[in-house]
Motif scaffolding. Structure first.
Motif, mmCIF file in Angstrom:
data_model
loop_
_atom_site.group_PDB
_atom_site.id
_atom_site.type_symbol
_atom_site.label_atom_id
_atom_site.label_comp_id
_atom_site.label_asym_id
_atom_site.label_seq_id
_atom_site.Cartn_x
_atom_site.Cartn_y
_atom_site.Cartn_z
ATOM 1 N N ASN A 93 20.067 -11.132 -15.676
ATOM 2 C CA ASN A 93 20.067 -12.492 -16.226
ATOM 3 C C ASN A 93 20.865 -13.464 -15.366
ATOM 4 O OD1 ASN A 93 18.452 -11.734 -18.419
ATOM 5 N ND2 ASN A 93 20.232 -11.170 -19.652
ATOM 6 N N THR A 94 21.837 -12.981 -14.622
ATOM 7 C CA THR A 94 22.625 -13.874 -13.766
ATOM 8 C C THR A 94 21.827 -14.359 -12.570
ATOM 9 O OG1 THR A 94 23.514 -12.098 -12.388
ATOM 10 C CG2 THR A 94 24.708 -12.622 -14.417
ATOM 11 N N LYS A 95 20.750 -13.629 -12.239
ATOM 12 C CA LYS A 95 19.916 -13.988 -11.105
ATOM 13 C C LYS A 95 18.528 -14.453 -11.528
ATOM 14 C CE LYS A 95 22.178 -10.696 -7.981
ATOM 15 N NZ LYS A 95 21.991 -9.519 -7.086
ATOM 16 N N ASN A 96 18.287 -14.544 -12.836
ATOM 17 C CA ASN A 96 16.965 -14.931 -13.348
ATOM 18 C C ASN A 96 15.866 -14.070 -12.725
ATOM 19 O OD1 ASN A 96 18.046 -16.988 -14.952
ATOM 20 N ND2 ASN A 96 17.855 -18.501 -13.324
ATOM 21 N N THR A 97 16.125 -12.786 -12.651
ATOM 22 C CA THR A 97 15.241 -11.868 -11.935
ATOM 23 C C THR A 97 14.868 -10.679 -12.812
ATOM 24 O OG1 THR A 97 16.150 -12.499 -9.782
ATOM 25 C CG2 THR A 97 15.049 -10.366 -9.914
ATOM 26 N N VAL A 98 13.610 -10.268 -12.684
ATOM 27 C CA VAL A 98 13.122 -9.066 -13.359
ATOM 28 C C VAL A 98 12.557 -8.125 -12.301
ATOM 29 C CG1 VAL A 98 10.828 -10.062 -13.808
ATOM 30 C CG2 VAL A 98 11.702 -8.203 -15.255
ATOM 31 N N TYR A 99 12.735 -6.832 -12.531
ATOM 32 C CA TYR A 99 12.293 -5.811 -11.595
ATOM 33 C C TYR A 99 11.328 -4.848 -12.293
ATOM 34 C CZ TYR A 99 16.678 -7.361 -9.467
ATOM 35 O OH TYR A 99 17.702 -8.118 -8.945
ATOM 36 N N LEU A 100 10.479 -4.237 -11.493
ATOM 37 C CA LEU A 100 9.642 -3.159 -11.987
ATOM 38 C C LEU A 100 9.695 -2.032 -10.965
ATOM 39 C CD1 LEU A 100 7.708 -2.300 -14.297
ATOM 40 C CD2 LEU A 100 5.817 -2.969 -12.792
ATOM 41 N N GLN A 101 10.384 -0.962 -11.331
ATOM 42 C CA GLN A 101 10.441 0.220 -10.482
ATOM 43 C C GLN A 101 9.288 1.126 -10.861
ATOM 44 O OE1 GLN A 101 12.751 1.064 -7.901
ATOM 45 N NE2 GLN A 101 11.173 2.612 -7.549
ATOM 46 N N LEU B 284 0.848 -1.185 0.000
ATOM 47 C CA LEU B 284 0.000 0.000 0.000
ATOM 48 C C LEU B 284 0.888 1.240 0.000
ATOM 49 C CD1 LEU B 284 -2.756 1.443 0.368
ATOM 50 C CD2 LEU B 284 -2.442 1.141 2.844
ATOM 51 N N VAL B 285 0.592 2.170 -0.898
ATOM 52 C CA VAL B 285 1.384 3.396 -1.001
ATOM 53 C C VAL B 285 0.462 4.550 -1.346
ATOM 54 C CG1 VAL B 285 1.899 3.033 -3.446
ATOM 55 C CG2 VAL B 285 3.481 4.375 -2.028
ATOM 56 N N GLN B 286 0.835 5.748 -0.921
ATOM 57 C CA GLN B 286 0.052 6.928 -1.279
ATOM 58 C C GLN B 286 0.351 7.365 -2.699
ATOM 59 O OE1 GLN B 286 0.921 9.865 1.764
ATOM 60 N NE2 GLN B 286 -0.911 9.271 2.910
ATOM 61 N N ALA B 287 -0.597 8.054 -3.279
ATOM 62 C CA ALA B 287 -0.396 8.585 -4.626
ATOM 63 C C ALA B 287 0.867 9.447 -4.656
ATOM 64 C CB ALA B 287 -1.607 9.406 -5.049
ATOM 65 N N GLY B 288 1.629 9.272 -5.720
ATOM 66 C CA GLY B 288 2.897 9.975 -5.846
ATOM 67 C C GLY B 288 4.084 9.199 -5.315
ATOM 68 N N GLY B 289 3.802 8.112 -4.618
ATOM 69 C CA GLY B 289 4.861 7.301 -4.039
ATOM 70 C C GLY B 289 5.472 6.320 -5.021
ATOM 71 N N SER B 290 6.357 5.480 -4.500
ATOM 72 C CA SER B 290 7.096 4.524 -5.333
ATOM 73 C C SER B 290 7.079 3.140 -4.708
ATOM 74 C CB SER B 290 8.550 4.977 -5.478
ATOM 75 O OG SER B 290 8.635 6.243 -6.083
ATOM 76 N N LEU B 291 7.182 2.156 -5.559
ATOM 77 C CA LEU B 291 7.336 0.767 -5.143
ATOM 78 C C LEU B 291 8.246 0.071 -6.145
ATOM 79 C CD1 LEU B 291 3.733 -0.456 -4.177
ATOM 80 C CD2 LEU B 291 5.674 -0.210 -2.625
ATOM 81 N N ARG B 292 8.914 -0.975 -5.676
ATOM 82 C CA ARG B 292 9.747 -1.797 -6.563
ATOM 83 C C ARG B 292 9.302 -3.235 -6.436
ATOM 84 N NH1 ARG B 292 15.974 -3.763 -6.195
ATOM 85 N NH2 ARG B 292 16.564 -3.514 -8.403
ATOM 86 N N LEU B 293 8.886 -3.804 -7.556
ATOM 87 C CA LEU B 293 8.503 -5.203 -7.603
ATOM 88 C C LEU B 293 9.680 -6.036 -8.085
ATOM 89 C CD1 LEU B 293 4.951 -4.976 -9.231
ATOM 90 C CD2 LEU B 293 5.597 -4.751 -6.828
ATOM 91 N N THR B 294 9.791 -7.238 -7.521
ATOM 92 C CA THR B 294 10.852 -8.171 -7.894
ATOM 93 C C THR B 294 10.232 -9.522 -8.215
ATOM 94 O OG1 THR B 294 12.445 -7.062 -6.454
ATOM 95 C CG2 THR B 294 12.962 -9.315 -7.107
ATOM 96 N N CYS B 295 10.739 -10.163 -9.233
ATOM 97 C CA CYS B 295 10.272 -11.501 -9.614
ATOM 98 C C CYS B 295 11.478 -12.354 -9.964
ATOM 99 C CB CYS B 295 9.326 -11.409 -10.802
ATOM 100 S SG CYS B 295 8.854 -13.014 -11.492
ATOM 101 N N THR B 296 11.592 -13.504 -9.304
ATOM 102 C CA THR B 296 12.718 -14.406 -9.521
ATOM 103 C C THR B 296 12.214 -15.758 -10.002
ATOM 104 O OG1 THR B 296 14.039 -13.294 -7.836
ATOM 105 C CG2 THR B 296 14.694 -15.525 -8.448
#
Length: 120
Positions: free
Chosen positions: A73-81, A11-23
């Protein structure tokens, strides 16, 4: 069996930031395109952003300039900032990867989803 595990929603307020990670896990031969999709209540799942193995990116018009997709690619991970979040970004975000490996054929695989809620 190939699997995807997401984290970073909340949960974040409008204007805020989050980072999603997927491995991705499993004995993986290779991962081609990876991406993030989202589904809001009562709406169809839509592409948010995708990235090729070489790093070529594609974004939905609604998130251009606010979201950045990247991968390791070395960690098989994708991020979404995600920055400058808006209430309309509220949805369940799903990770997707086209991959194959020992015990599983090349196909599109999905994570379980992570909830992102943006309050106004």
């Amino acid at each position: 069996q190939g699997q995807l595990a997401e984290s970073g929603g909340g949960l974040v307020q409008a204007g805020g930031s989050l980072r999603l990670t997927c491995t991705a896990s499993g004995t993986i031969f290779s991962i081609n395109a990876m991406g993030w999709y989202r589904q809001a209540p009562g709406k169809q799942r839509e592409l948010v952003a995708s990235i090729t193995r070489a790093g070529r990116t594609n974004y939905a018009d609604s998130v251009k300039g606010r979201f950045t997709i990247s991968r390791d690619n070395t960690k098989n991970t994708v991020y979404l900032q995600m920055t400058s979040l808006k209430p309309e970004d509220t949805a369940v975000y799903y990770c997707n990867a086209n991959m194959g490996g020992i015990g599983f054929n090349r196909n599109d695989y999905w994570g379980q989803g992570t909830q992102v809620t943006v309050s106004s």
